[in-house]
Design a protein around this motif. Sequence first.
Motif, PDB file in Angstrom:
ATOM      1  N   MET A   1     -44.683  -9.639  -8.594  1.00 60.72           N
ATOM      2  CA  MET A   1     -43.543  -9.084  -7.869  1.00 60.72           C
ATOM      3  C   MET A   1     -43.972  -7.867  -7.048  1.00 60.72           C
ATOM      4  SD  MET A   1     -40.978 -11.028  -8.821  1.00 60.72           S
ATOM      5  CE  MET A   1     -39.493 -10.086  -8.456  1.00 60.72           C
ATOM      6  N   ALA A   2     -43.373  -7.718  -5.879  1.00 57.82           N
ATOM      7  CA  ALA A   2     -43.628  -6.548  -5.036  1.00 57.82           C
ATOM      8  C   ALA A   2     -43.017  -5.310  -5.695  1.00 57.82           C
ATOM      9  CB  ALA A   2     -43.031  -6.753  -3.654  1.00 57.82           C
ATOM     10  N   LYS A   3     -43.577  -4.168  -5.381  1.00 55.28           N
ATOM     11  CA  LYS A   3     -43.061  -2.919  -5.947  1.00 55.28           C
ATOM     12  C   LYS A   3     -41.844  -2.427  -5.171  1.00 55.28           C
ATOM     13  CE  LYS A   3     -45.062   1.140  -8.160  1.00 55.28           C
ATOM     14  NZ  LYS A   3     -46.291   1.950  -8.324  1.00 55.28           N
ATOM     15  N   LYS A   4     -41.835  -2.666  -3.868  1.00 56.72           N
ATOM     16  CA  LYS A   4     -40.710  -2.228  -3.043  1.00 56.72           C
ATOM     17  C   LYS A   4     -39.477  -3.100  -3.332  1.00 56.72           C
ATOM     18  CE  LYS A   4     -43.415  -0.420   0.839  1.00 56.72           C
ATOM     19  NZ  LYS A   4     -44.750  -0.630   0.241  1.00 56.72           N
ATOM     20  N   ARG A   5     -38.298  -2.547  -3.060  1.00 60.50           N
ATOM     21  CA  ARG A   5     -37.039  -3.250  -3.292  1.00 60.50           C
ATOM     22  C   ARG A   5     -36.250  -3.394  -1.993  1.00 60.50           C
ATOM     23  NH1 ARG A   5     -35.450  -2.921  -8.932  1.00 60.50           N
ATOM     24  NH2 ARG A   5     -37.085  -1.839 -10.123  1.00 60.50           N
ATOM     25  N   CYS A   6     -35.377  -4.378  -1.968  1.00 63.91           N
ATOM     26  CA  CYS A   6     -34.506  -4.556  -0.804  1.00 63.91           C
ATOM     27  C   CYS A   6     -33.262  -5.328  -1.240  1.00 63.91           C
ATOM     28  CB  CYS A   6     -35.229  -5.312   0.319  1.00 63.91           C
ATOM     29  SG  CYS A   6     -35.498  -7.074  -0.023  1.00 63.91           S
ATOM     30  N   TYR A   7     -32.258  -5.350  -0.363  1.00 66.21           N
ATOM     31  CA  TYR A   7     -31.085  -6.186  -0.598  1.00 66.21           C
ATOM     32  C   TYR A   7     -31.434  -7.605  -0.168  1.00 66.21           C
ATOM     33  CZ  TYR A   7     -28.135  -2.080  -1.369  1.00 66.21           C
ATOM     34  OH  TYR A   7     -27.588  -0.929  -1.884  1.00 66.21           O
ATOM     35  N   ARG A   8     -31.359  -8.531  -1.088  1.00 68.54           N
ATOM     36  CA  ARG A   8     -31.619  -9.927  -0.749  1.00 68.54           C
ATOM     37  C   ARG A   8     -30.441 -10.505   0.039  1.00 68.54           C
ATOM     38  NH1 ARG A   8     -34.158 -12.538  -6.336  1.00 68.54           N
ATOM     39  NH2 ARG A   8     -35.681 -10.870  -6.759  1.00 68.54           N
ATOM     40  N   LYS A   9     -30.711 -11.556   0.808  1.00 65.95           N
ATOM     41  CA  LYS A   9     -29.650 -12.143   1.623  1.00 65.95           C
ATOM     42  C   LYS A   9     -28.587 -12.825   0.778  1.00 65.95           C
ATOM     43  CE  LYS A   9     -31.319 -12.713   6.292  1.00 65.95           C
ATOM     44  NZ  LYS A   9     -31.456 -13.662   7.422  1.00 65.95           N
ATOM     45  N   TYR A  10     -28.976 -13.378  -0.363  1.00 67.18           N
ATOM     46  CA  TYR A  10     -27.964 -13.852  -1.305  1.00 67.18           C
ATOM     47  C   TYR A  10     -27.384 -12.613  -1.960  1.00 67.18           C
ATOM     48  CZ  TYR A  10     -25.640 -16.871  -4.726  1.00 67.18           C
ATOM     49  OH  TYR A  10     -24.694 -17.530  -5.478  1.00 67.18           O
TER      50      TYR A  10
ATOM     51  N   HIS B   1     -26.280  -9.531  -3.784  1.00 68.72           N
ATOM     52  CA  HIS B   1     -26.406  -8.775  -5.025  1.00 68.72           C
ATOM     53  C   HIS B   1     -25.901  -7.361  -4.722  1.00 68.72           C
ATOM     54  CE1 HIS B   1     -29.305 -12.020  -5.843  1.00 68.72           C
ATOM     55  NE2 HIS B   1     -29.121 -11.765  -7.128  1.00 68.72           N
ATOM     56  N   ASN B   2     -25.443  -6.684  -5.735  1.00 67.28           N
ATOM     57  CA  ASN B   2     -24.893  -5.341  -5.521  1.00 67.28           C
ATOM     58  C   ASN B   2     -25.960  -4.259  -5.519  1.00 67.28           C
ATOM     59  OD1 ASN B   2     -22.216  -6.266  -5.360  1.00 67.28           O
ATOM     60  ND2 ASN B   2     -22.007  -6.272  -7.588  1.00 67.28           N
ATOM     61  N   VAL B   3     -27.192  -4.633  -5.861  1.00 64.47           N
ATOM     62  CA  VAL B   3     -28.265  -3.644  -5.940  1.00 64.47           C
ATOM     63  C   VAL B   3     -29.503  -4.174  -5.219  1.00 64.47           C
ATOM     64  CG1 VAL B   3     -27.461  -2.635  -8.109  1.00 64.47           C
ATOM     65  CG2 VAL B   3     -29.051  -4.577  -8.161  1.00 64.47           C
ATOM     66  N   LYS B   4     -30.383  -3.258  -4.872  1.00 55.82           N
ATOM     67  CA  LYS B   4     -31.660  -3.662  -4.303  1.00 55.82           C
ATOM     68  C   LYS B   4     -32.546  -4.232  -5.416  1.00 55.82           C
ATOM     69  CE  LYS B   4     -31.874  -0.393  -0.439  1.00 55.82           C
ATOM     70  NZ  LYS B   4     -32.661   0.685   0.200  1.00 55.82           N
ATOM     71  N   LEU B   5     -33.299  -5.267  -5.092  1.00 59.45           N
ATOM     72  CA  LEU B   5     -34.145  -5.935  -6.077  1.00 59.45           C
ATOM     73  C   LEU B   5     -35.566  -6.063  -5.561  1.00 59.45           C
ATOM     74  CD1 LEU B   5     -31.746  -8.875  -7.028  1.00 59.45           C
ATOM     75  CD2 LEU B   5     -32.209  -6.859  -8.415  1.00 59.45           C
TER      76      LEU B   5
END
Length: 394
Positions: free
Chosen positions: A245-254, A256-260
């Motif tokens: 898994m990448a270390k950076k997070r983002c809001y996925r297009k599906y 979710h209420n939080v960055k993953l």
Amino acid sequence: MDATSPDNIGGRDQIITMRDDMKCNGICDILSCMDEASCNGLTYGFYCKSEVFSQNYKKPKEPYVQPLHVCDGNSQCYVYNYTQLNDHDKPMDDEIRCKVHEKYDGAVCRRFRTKEIVPVFNYTRCAAIRYPRKIVDVLFGRYISLFKLCGDDFCVPYCTDYTDQINCTDVGRVAVFCNIRGYNSSVSKYLVCQEGLRIGFCDDGMDLECVEPSLSCTVHKHLMCNGVQDCQDNTDERNDVCKSMAKKRCYRKYVHNVKLRIPLLWVGDGVMDCVDGRDEELRIWDSCGSGMTHRFVTEKTSCTDVYICQNENKNFIELASLCDGVENCGNENQICRTTQRTPRIFRQVNRLSRNNIEYMSAIYCMKGLTNLIILKGQVCTSTLTNIFSTRILG
């Protein structure tokens, strides 16, 4: 707290217990579908008014009309003579606003069952469309073959083309935000990656990005590796793609209420998985190697040697994934089994000169491979290769 609702299944009135787990679960568990009527502060379907205005109509036949029966050509609310009433005197009814006039500029669709062009109302938009078989049997009987199977249930939409499942008023029912025909819109979670339904609306195809972590489970790509068990067997969280898994997070297009965090395999793959597109901005992600071994990593400190594959579908595999029982290159586990029975480790690339031409023995070895001379002709291939050749064998 549980509630009760009158229903008629099997031809006789029954009192159906509406359990809490039935409410707003996306399935019409009772015949009237009142378990899906009020969700997230919004109303789906139509509540009839009980006032009696004149002798031309009676009290409502039903207190609630589910979206399935709105604009179906059969009034569920009142029995009255329209011709004896002025427009401003007519009561609110589930059929009164169903005709589309020339000046109407709202969303319309072809109504399921009647095939008439009707408006798409906020109270029919993104409503639950799944019905258990026993409910469909009662509602439609011999016409049951007209409906799509969605897993063990049937999908019965308001619109024949399922456009009632886009541009949702209720954000809580949105699966994917995307452009549809160039305009910002959304697609309902009741439509995305549902078994038996593959209807794409997003211009970029994001609503069709479905994967099967196991034979018994289909989920949207962005429900993989999100820390939530979406498959009963939890394969959406135990899949190989979740191991790196990448270390950076983002809001996925599906939604979710939080960055993953996202799997490294999604970085730079040509598909925009983050809402802001950062997963395709290659310069911001840590990487190792070059050429055929270039790869994105959690952080640069994790850069190690890799095993070069002969498999055309995969260039290499990380050393940590070797001898795990899964064939990625096509022969590495056979090599693992063989080398574990040999006593000596060979870690050398041989060079030699013949007729004043430099050659090398083009074999790339992973840690733990032993005695390639013994293995030659069995599970490894080697050849004398011109020193300037770029071909690598493993």
